[in-house]
Design a protein around this motif. Structure first.
Motif, mmCIF file in Angstrom:
data_model
loop_
_atom_site.group_PDB
_atom_site.id
_atom_site.type_symbol
_atom_site.label_atom_id
_atom_site.label_comp_id
_atom_site.label_asym_id
_atom_site.label_seq_id
_atom_site.Cartn_x
_atom_site.Cartn_y
_atom_site.Cartn_z
ATOM 1 N N ARG A 1 -13.824 -26.654 21.819
ATOM 2 C CA ARG A 1 -14.352 -27.354 23.003
ATOM 3 C C ARG A 1 -15.774 -26.918 23.280
ATOM 4 O O ARG A 1 -16.089 -25.724 23.224
ATOM 5 C CB ARG A 1 -13.485 -27.037 24.228
ATOM 6 C CG ARG A 1 -12.390 -28.059 24.481
ATOM 7 C CD ARG A 1 -11.775 -27.823 25.843
ATOM 8 N NE ARG A 1 -10.636 -26.911 25.771
ATOM 9 C CZ ARG A 1 -10.020 -26.418 26.849
ATOM 10 N NH1 ARG A 1 -10.474 -26.701 28.057
ATOM 11 N NH2 ARG A 1 -8.981 -25.626 26.707
ATOM 12 N N TRP B 1 -7.294 -35.146 14.730
ATOM 13 C CA TRP B 1 -8.714 -35.158 15.109
ATOM 14 C C TRP B 1 -8.982 -36.276 16.117
ATOM 15 O O TRP B 1 -9.636 -36.060 17.140
ATOM 16 C CB TRP B 1 -9.566 -35.344 13.846
ATOM 17 C CG TRP B 1 -11.035 -35.512 14.099
ATOM 18 C CD1 TRP B 1 -11.696 -36.692 14.330
ATOM 19 C CD2 TRP B 1 -12.036 -34.489 14.171
ATOM 20 N NE1 TRP B 1 -13.034 -36.468 14.518
ATOM 21 C CE2 TRP B 1 -13.269 -35.124 14.421
ATOM 22 C CE3 TRP B 1 -11.989 -33.114 14.020
ATOM 23 C CZ2 TRP B 1 -14.459 -34.412 14.547
ATOM 24 C CZ3 TRP B 1 -13.180 -32.404 14.136
ATOM 25 C CH2 TRP B 1 -14.387 -33.045 14.400
ATOM 26 N N ARG B 2 -8.459 -37.461 15.819
ATOM 27 C CA ARG B 2 -8.628 -38.585 16.750
ATOM 28 C C ARG B 2 -7.888 -38.328 18.052
ATOM 29 O O ARG B 2 -8.396 -38.632 19.150
ATOM 30 C CB ARG B 2 -8.136 -39.877 16.103
ATOM 31 C CG ARG B 2 -9.002 -40.364 14.950
ATOM 32 C CD ARG B 2 -8.617 -41.773 14.533
ATOM 33 N NE ARG B 2 -7.306 -41.783 13.897
ATOM 34 C CZ ARG B 2 -7.115 -41.701 12.588
ATOM 35 N NH1 ARG B 2 -8.160 -41.600 11.778
ATOM 36 N NH2 ARG B 2 -5.901 -41.748 12.084
ATOM 37 N N LYS C 1 -9.684 -35.999 20.505
ATOM 38 C CA LYS C 1 -10.752 -36.668 21.250
ATOM 39 C C LYS C 1 -10.189 -37.471 22.415
ATOM 40 O O LYS C 1 -10.795 -37.542 23.487
ATOM 41 C CB LYS C 1 -11.541 -37.581 20.313
ATOM 42 C CG LYS C 1 -12.391 -36.834 19.285
ATOM 43 C CD LYS C 1 -13.205 -37.808 18.453
ATOM 44 C CE LYS C 1 -14.113 -37.054 17.482
ATOM 45 N NZ LYS C 1 -14.920 -37.991 16.655
ATOM 46 N N GLU C 2 -9.016 -38.081 22.222
ATOM 47 C CA GLU C 2 -8.392 -38.844 23.303
ATOM 48 C C GLU C 2 -7.860 -37.921 24.399
ATOM 49 O O GLU C 2 -7.893 -38.254 25.584
ATOM 50 C CB GLU C 2 -7.262 -39.704 22.738
ATOM 51 C CG GLU C 2 -7.721 -40.801 21.800
ATOM 52 C CD GLU C 2 -6.555 -41.613 21.257
ATOM 53 O OE1 GLU C 2 -6.096 -42.531 21.954
ATOM 54 O OE2 GLU C 2 -6.099 -41.302 20.130
ATOM 55 N N ASP D 1 -9.053 -34.891 25.168
ATOM 56 C CA ASP D 1 -10.079 -34.030 25.768
ATOM 57 C C ASP D 1 -10.339 -34.310 27.246
ATOM 58 O O ASP D 1 -10.326 -33.382 28.057
ATOM 59 C CB ASP D 1 -11.381 -34.114 24.971
ATOM 60 C CG ASP D 1 -11.580 -32.897 24.072
ATOM 61 O OD1 ASP D 1 -11.110 -31.809 24.455
ATOM 62 O OD2 ASP D 1 -12.171 -33.031 22.999
ATOM 63 N N ALA E 1 -5.461 -31.044 23.699
ATOM 64 C CA ALA E 1 -6.485 -31.216 22.663
ATOM 65 C C ALA E 1 -6.620 -29.940 21.835
ATOM 66 O O ALA E 1 -6.755 -29.989 20.605
ATOM 67 C CB ALA E 1 -7.819 -31.591 23.300
#
Length: 435
Positions: free
Chosen positions: A233, A348-349, A352-353, A355, A362
């Protein structure tokens, strides 16, 4: 004596509990797969069928509950690629040069793939995934702790000298690499004493890699650190944690560790026999794959033919990926790589959603990514066909992918201001959706 009591209590008590709640059996099976009680406490725990007893109860409990939930959501590519890999494993065994070795390896691989399938169908909430993550981290961390204590207080470096549970020093190092990234990000996802416990486990694992004398493990650990810098982060406090981890790691690495690591990049004329033989064995694997591109020569059959290329009989190729290709052919290695890469890219995707909605979730996704990246790099240097840890790490990641749809839907439906309230609402919605 404590090890014996621990083993018996978890074996027989856990087997009974698994009949009612198979998730308990999954946790114990994973724990035993990592700590290997007969090896860790060889002086008090006799050889026995501890894991097999737990596995039998786990499968029975799974059957009693209707074989779980097969709606895999975003994890479907991860799950089906692993099942496809297992099917190809058996198909390749039919055409193997040595049938006995091949089918013995199929049985060993089934003991990993089947618990993965059971796990992904019976885990019902992110809370259970967190419990599984802690079992993985504490189990691997305890092995690292024991190795460090033996080295620091007893003067015996058993990781380097004799390995652990049938694994040599390089295999042990790869397991520790996988566990280090996992523990570090698990710590970031926690707070208070739990965070520092996970960080301590990561430190023990990192030092175990250093005393293992494994160049592949050291290189993979450094790459895991680089990957962590990319994944972490983007907040000052998290960079401080990472910087602290780097400082501790550099401080723990003595001159002998750096001297050993530097030989990794030696020129060909200065390369030691061990390093050069690895490269030559990799070339052999490529030659075998080119000659047998579809089914390979059979599971774990590559070491049986390396003597035909000038090596000693039974010489291991020292590379998981290239040996898998020569053993199973191109379809086999493709499905195994799909299993790992689909988990990494999907998480990984998902990270990001998550976060802006749930940073801790995350971090849980990043935990699996960091562990798998470290493992995949290190596995290029060792034929690690039997290591179970990365499959269970991937199971945690697949679980988050499976629940991602329900989690994201519950977050979007929540209209609270406090993050804790959002998390609670999301958990309640998810439990309702999966019950």
């Amino acid at each position: 004596m404590k090890g014996l009591l621990f083993t018996y209590a978890l074996t027989y008590g856990g087997a009974l509990a698994s009949l009612v709640n198979p998730f308990i059996g999954l946790l114990i099976y994973v724990c035993f797969a990592i700590i290997k009680p007969e090896s860790l406490w060889h002086y008090s725990v006799p050889a026995g069928n501890y894991s097999r007893i737990v596995a039998a109860a786990l499968l029975a409990g799974w059957a009693f509950q209707g074989f779980g939930d097969w709606n895999f959501g975003r994890a479907r590519v991860v799950v089906w690629s692993l099942l496809g890999f297992m099917a190809w494993y058996m198909l390749s065994a039919i055409f193997a040069i040595n049938q006995e070795v091949a089918w013995g390896d199929v049985e060993a691989k089934g003991k990993v793939v089947l618990p993965f399938l059971v796990g992904i169908t019976i885990v019902r909430s992110p809370a259970q995934l967190k419990q599984l993550a802690w079992v993985i981290m504490l189990s691997q961390g305890f092995v690292a702790y024991e190795a460090n204590m033996s080295y620091l207080t007893g003067g015996f470096n058993w990781i380097r000298e004799i390995g652990f549970g049938g694994m040599d020093n390089n295999c042990c190092a790869i397991a520790m690499v996988c566990g280090t990234g996992f523990a570090f990000f698990l710590g970031l996802a926690e707070t208070g004493w739990k965070r520092w416990l996970a960080f301590a486990a990561a430190a023990f694992m990192a030092h175990a890699i250093m005393i293992s004398n494994s160049r592949g493990g050291m290189l993979a650990l450094m790459i895991t650190g680089g990957a962590s810098f990319v994944l972490i982060r983007k907040q000052p406090v998290h960079y401080v944690y990472l910087l602290l981890a780097v400082i501790v790691g550099v401080r723990m690495a003595g001159p002998s560790v750096w001297e050993r690591f530097n030989t990794t990049f030696a020129a060909q004329e200065d390369r030691d026999e061990s390093a050069q033989s690895r490269i030559d064995l990799w070339k052999v694997c490529l030659q075998i794959t080119a000659s047998n591109p579809i089914f390979g020569i059979g599971p774990n059959n590559t070491p049986l033919v390396t003597h035909e290329y000038g090596f000693t009989k039974g010489k291991s190729p020292h590379t998981l990926w290239l040996q898998t290709a020569s053993d199973l052919g191109l379809p086999g290695i493709a499905m195994l790589l799909t299993f790992y890469f689909s988990a990494i890219l999907g998480l990984w995707r998902l990270a990001k959603e998550f976060d802006p909605l749930a940073p801790e979730l995350a971090d849980s996704c990043r935990m699996v990514i960091a562990a798998l990246i470290g493992f995949m790099v290190a596995a290029q240097f060792v034929s690690l066909l039997g290591l179970e840890l990365p499959f269970y790490v991937a199971l945690v990641g697949a679980g988050y992918l499976k629940f991602s749809g329900a989690l994201l839907a519950s977050f979007s439906a929540a209209h609270y201001e406090e993050p804790n309230e959002i998390d609670t609402a999301a958990e309640h919605s998810l439990l309702a959706a999966t019950s």
